[in-house]
Write a protein that holds these residues in place. Sequence first.
Motif, PDB file in Angstrom:
ATOM      1  N   ALA A   1       3.319  11.190  -0.083  1.00  0.00           N
ATOM      2  CA  ALA A   1       2.615  10.131   0.591  1.00  0.00           C
ATOM      3  C   ALA A   1       3.307   8.711   0.164  1.00  0.00           C
ATOM      4  CB  ALA A   1       1.095   9.807  -0.160  1.00  0.00           C
ATOM      5  N   GLN A   2       4.027   8.736  -0.873  1.00  0.00           N
ATOM      6  CA  GLN A   2       4.806   7.511  -1.158  1.00  0.00           C
ATOM      7  C   GLN A   2       6.048   7.466  -0.240  1.00  0.00           C
ATOM      8  OE1 GLN A   2       5.175   8.377  -5.431  1.00  0.00           O
ATOM      9  NE2 GLN A   2       4.816   6.258  -5.949  1.00  0.00           N
ATOM     10  N   THR A   3       6.581   8.606  -0.065  1.00  0.00           N
ATOM     11  CA  THR A   3       7.770   8.871   0.986  1.00  0.00           C
ATOM     12  C   THR A   3       7.550   8.295   2.263  1.00  0.00           C
ATOM     13  OG1 THR A   3       8.777  10.319  -0.618  1.00  0.00           O
ATOM     14  CG2 THR A   3       9.602  10.334   1.739  1.00  0.00           C
ATOM     15  N   ALA A   4       6.437   8.965   3.034  1.00  0.00           N
ATOM     16  CA  ALA A   4       5.888   8.594   4.128  1.00  0.00           C
ATOM     17  C   ALA A   4       5.772   7.084   4.398  1.00  0.00           C
ATOM     18  CB  ALA A   4       4.778   9.350   4.458  1.00  0.00           C
ATOM     19  N   ALA A   5       5.133   6.420   3.467  1.00  0.00           N
ATOM     20  CA  ALA A   5       4.872   4.902   3.278  1.00  0.00           C
ATOM     21  C   ALA A   5       6.465   4.266   3.445  1.00  0.00           C
ATOM     22  CB  ALA A   5       3.739   4.566   2.437  1.00  0.00           C
ATOM     23  N   ALA A   6       7.322   4.895   2.488  1.00  0.00           N
ATOM     24  CA  ALA A   6       8.519   4.114   2.324  1.00  0.00           C
ATOM     25  C   ALA A   6       9.249   4.076   3.781  1.00  0.00           C
ATOM     26  CB  ALA A   6       9.313   4.879   1.214  1.00  0.00           C
ATOM     27  N   VAL A   7       9.302   5.426   4.431  1.00  0.00           N
ATOM     28  CA  VAL A   7       9.915   5.685   5.558  1.00  0.00           C
ATOM     29  C   VAL A   7       9.294   4.606   6.656  1.00  0.00           C
ATOM     30  CG1 VAL A   7      10.419   7.306   7.413  1.00  0.00           C
ATOM     31  CG2 VAL A   7      10.724   7.878   5.138  1.00  0.00           C
ATOM     32  N   LEU A   8       7.814   4.711   6.679  1.00  0.00           N
ATOM     33  CA  LEU A   8       7.280   3.620   7.590  1.00  0.00           C
ATOM     34  C   LEU A   8       7.575   2.254   7.366  1.00  0.00           C
ATOM     35  CD1 LEU A   8       4.984   3.361   9.714  1.00  0.00           C
ATOM     36  CD2 LEU A   8       3.501   3.353   7.656  1.00  0.00           C
ATOM     37  N   GLY A   9       7.739   1.826   5.970  1.00  0.00           N
ATOM     38  CA  GLY A   9       8.156   0.626   5.743  1.00  0.00           C
ATOM     39  C   GLY A   9       9.658   0.396   6.250  1.00  0.00           C
TER      40      GLY A   9
ATOM     41  N   LEU B   1      -1.929   2.960  -1.035  1.00  0.00           N
ATOM     42  CA  LEU B   1      -1.202   3.356  -2.380  1.00  0.00           C
ATOM     43  C   LEU B   1      -1.283   2.449  -3.424  1.00  0.00           C
ATOM     44  CD1 LEU B   1       2.272   4.530  -0.749  1.00  0.00           C
ATOM     45  CD2 LEU B   1       0.445   6.087  -1.426  1.00  0.00           C
ATOM     46  N   LYS B   2      -1.364   0.964  -3.107  1.00  0.00           N
ATOM     47  CA  LYS B   2      -1.761   0.131  -4.303  1.00  0.00           C
ATOM     48  C   LYS B   2      -3.134   0.557  -4.956  1.00  0.00           C
ATOM     49  CE  LYS B   2       0.485  -2.878  -5.451  1.00  0.00           C
ATOM     50  NZ  LYS B   2       1.274  -2.973  -6.557  1.00  0.00           N
ATOM     51  N   SER B   3      -4.089   0.789  -4.107  1.00  0.00           N
ATOM     52  CA  SER B   3      -5.494   1.013  -4.658  1.00  0.00           C
ATOM     53  C   SER B   3      -5.328   2.099  -5.500  1.00  0.00           C
ATOM     54  CB  SER B   3      -6.129   1.527  -3.342  1.00  0.00           C
ATOM     55  OG  SER B   3      -6.089   2.812  -2.812  1.00  0.00           O
TER      56      SER B   3
ATOM     57  N   GLY C   1      -2.908   2.647  -7.561  1.00  0.00           N
ATOM     58  CA  GLY C   1      -1.779   2.055  -8.706  1.00  0.00           C
ATOM     59  C   GLY C   1      -0.379   2.570  -8.521  1.00  0.00           C
ATOM     60  N   THR C   2      -0.122   3.018  -7.424  1.00  0.00           N
ATOM     61  CA  THR C   2       1.430   3.309  -6.898  1.00  0.00           C
ATOM     62  C   THR C   2       1.703   2.647  -5.934  1.00  0.00           C
ATOM     63  OG1 THR C   2       2.828   5.232  -6.556  1.00  0.00           O
ATOM     64  CG2 THR C   2       0.487   5.111  -5.455  1.00  0.00           C
ATOM     65  N   GLU C   3       2.859   2.791  -5.227  1.00  0.00           N
ATOM     66  CA  GLU C   3       3.353   1.914  -4.092  1.00  0.00           C
ATOM     67  C   GLU C   3       4.424   2.934  -3.481  1.00  0.00           C
ATOM     68  OE1 GLU C   3       7.204  -0.201  -6.870  1.00  0.00           O
ATOM     69  OE2 GLU C   3       5.356  -1.286  -6.051  1.00  0.00           O
ATOM     70  N   PRO C   4       4.857   2.501  -2.255  1.00  0.00           N
ATOM     71  CA  PRO C   4       5.979   3.235  -1.624  1.00  0.00           C
ATOM     72  C   PRO C   4       7.284   3.378  -2.307  1.00  0.00           C
ATOM     73  CG  PRO C   4       5.086   1.593  -0.152  1.00  0.00           C
ATOM     74  CD  PRO C   4       4.635   1.419  -1.488  1.00  0.00           C
ATOM     75  N   ARG C   5       7.927   4.680  -2.252  1.00  0.00           N
ATOM     76  CA  ARG C   5       8.922   5.200  -3.012  1.00  0.00           C
ATOM     77  C   ARG C   5       9.411   6.435  -2.140  1.00  0.00           C
ATOM     78  NH1 ARG C   5       7.091   5.680  -7.435  1.00  0.00           N
ATOM     79  NH2 ARG C   5       7.645   3.453  -8.314  1.00  0.00           N
ATOM     80  N   GLU C   6      10.635   6.515  -1.629  1.00  0.00           N
ATOM     81  CA  GLU C   6      11.110   7.400  -1.145  1.00  0.00           C
ATOM     82  C   GLU C   6      11.788   8.597  -1.945  1.00  0.00           C
ATOM     83  OE1 GLU C   6      14.684   7.971   2.343  1.00  0.00           O
ATOM     84  OE2 GLU C   6      13.659   6.426   2.377  1.00  0.00           O
ATOM     85  N   ASN C   7      11.539   9.604  -1.543  1.00  0.00           N
ATOM     86  CA  ASN C   7      11.889  10.901  -2.352  1.00  0.00           C
ATOM     87  C   ASN C   7      12.941  11.645  -1.321  1.00  0.00           C
ATOM     88  OD1 ASN C   7      12.762  13.298  -3.629  1.00  0.00           O
ATOM     89  ND2 ASN C   7      10.913  14.348  -3.100  1.00  0.00           N
ATOM     90  N   SER C   8      14.360  11.517  -1.574  1.00  0.00           N
ATOM     91  CA  SER C   8      15.427  11.788  -0.695  1.00  0.00           C
ATOM     92  C   SER C   8      15.437  13.140  -0.376  1.00  0.00           C
ATOM     93  CB  SER C   8      16.830  11.321  -1.289  1.00  0.00           C
ATOM     94  OG  SER C   8      16.920  12.106  -2.626  1.00  0.00           O
ATOM     95  N   GLY C   9      14.819  14.213  -1.324  1.00  0.00           N
ATOM     96  CA  GLY C   9      14.756  15.513  -0.958  1.00  0.00           C
ATOM     97  C   GLY C   9      13.584  15.875  -0.195  1.00  0.00           C
ATOM     98  N   SER C  10      12.777  14.790   0.358  1.00  0.00           N
ATOM     99  CA  SER C  10      11.650  15.203   1.278  1.00  0.00           C
ATOM    100  C   SER C  10      12.104  15.396   2.693  1.00  0.00           C
ATOM    101  CB  SER C  10      10.557  14.029   1.136  1.00  0.00           C
ATOM    102  OG  SER C  10       9.442  14.252   2.084  1.00  0.00           O
ATOM    103  N   TRP C  11      11.206  16.041   3.342  1.00  0.00           N
ATOM    104  CA  TRP C  11      11.528  16.348   4.838  1.00  0.00           C
ATOM    105  C   TRP C  11      11.385  15.018   5.625  1.00  0.00           C
ATOM    106  CZ3 TRP C  11       7.995  15.185   8.592  1.00  0.00           C
ATOM    107  CH2 TRP C  11       6.799  15.249   8.297  1.00  0.00           C
ATOM    108  N   ILE C  12      10.328  14.291   5.059  1.00  0.00           N
ATOM    109  CA  ILE C  12      10.077  13.079   5.597  1.00  0.00           C
ATOM    110  C   ILE C  12      11.248  11.955   5.565  1.00  0.00           C
ATOM    111  CG2 ILE C  12       8.412  11.019   5.693  1.00  0.00           C
ATOM    112  CD1 ILE C  12       6.542  12.851   4.009  1.00  0.00           C
TER     113      ILE C  12
END
Length: 281
Positions: free
Chosen positions: A231-239, A255-257, A259-270
């Motif tokens: 979810a974080q990765t999808a949000a990061a790519v979107l941003g 995500l903030k609700s 307690g987290t935020e966008p953060r990209e995982n480079s190994g994700s397909w997203i």
Amino acid sequence: MKNTARALLVSLLLAGVGAAVSGCQADKDIDITKLAVDTDPPEALYNQGLANIKAGNLGEAGKKFDAINREQPFSDWARKALVMSTFVKYRQGNYDDAVESGNAYLKQYPTSDDAAYVQYLVGSSYSKQITDVTQDQRAAQQTIVAMQKVVNDYPKSEYVSDAQAKIRFARDQLAGKEMQIGRYYLERKNYLPAISRFRIVVEQYPTTNQVEEALARLVEAYYAMGIVEEAQTAAAVLGHNYPDSQWYADSYKLLKSGGTEPRENSGSWIARAGKKLLLGT
């Protein structure tokens, strides 16, 4: 086909004059060459067909061109008449018949001067049959195949630009269909099939208007499943790609609700798909 005939077709099809021709059909077709008979010489029938097109009498024009094909099916006039017959069927809204006629022409005369135009007519006939995304999108798929042939086989033709536009529209329709199905599953909390549909949009239709929402829906679906990293990765790519998007604002808030935020995982397909988005491919 004579240059004057081709100029007539191009002006009617690409410049929008064809709409005026359709308007003329509100009145009953009257053959302006009615004193002539279908056993006239093919050149005379051909010119009569052109005259009827100019007068807005498409039904009568079609009869003239069809008569040539019946009487002299393998002649040069029959070849020219088949182009015109395909055009008439298209303008009348008989799209399946136009496709059949156009494909018959392309099978017989694949390297002729008019092949690009006929291929464009076939693609346009499919394009006219594209329906709302809630319906079957077979016509969109057929449009892409037919118009891609215009682009690939006739790259210098005057129809390439419009063919590319119709391809983009058809691809957006296909992506829209995937989104419609994905939203259906998401609303019913069937997250895995929903993610599968949104993934198709992101990976296979990255340049369509649907990608923005698809990424946001991935955030929503993955987050609901507890797969926060995706979810974080999808949000990061979107941003990265749509920083001013309302879809990104909503995803960020979700995500903030938690307690987290966008953060990209480079190994994700997203993340891999996101690189293609940035490259515009």
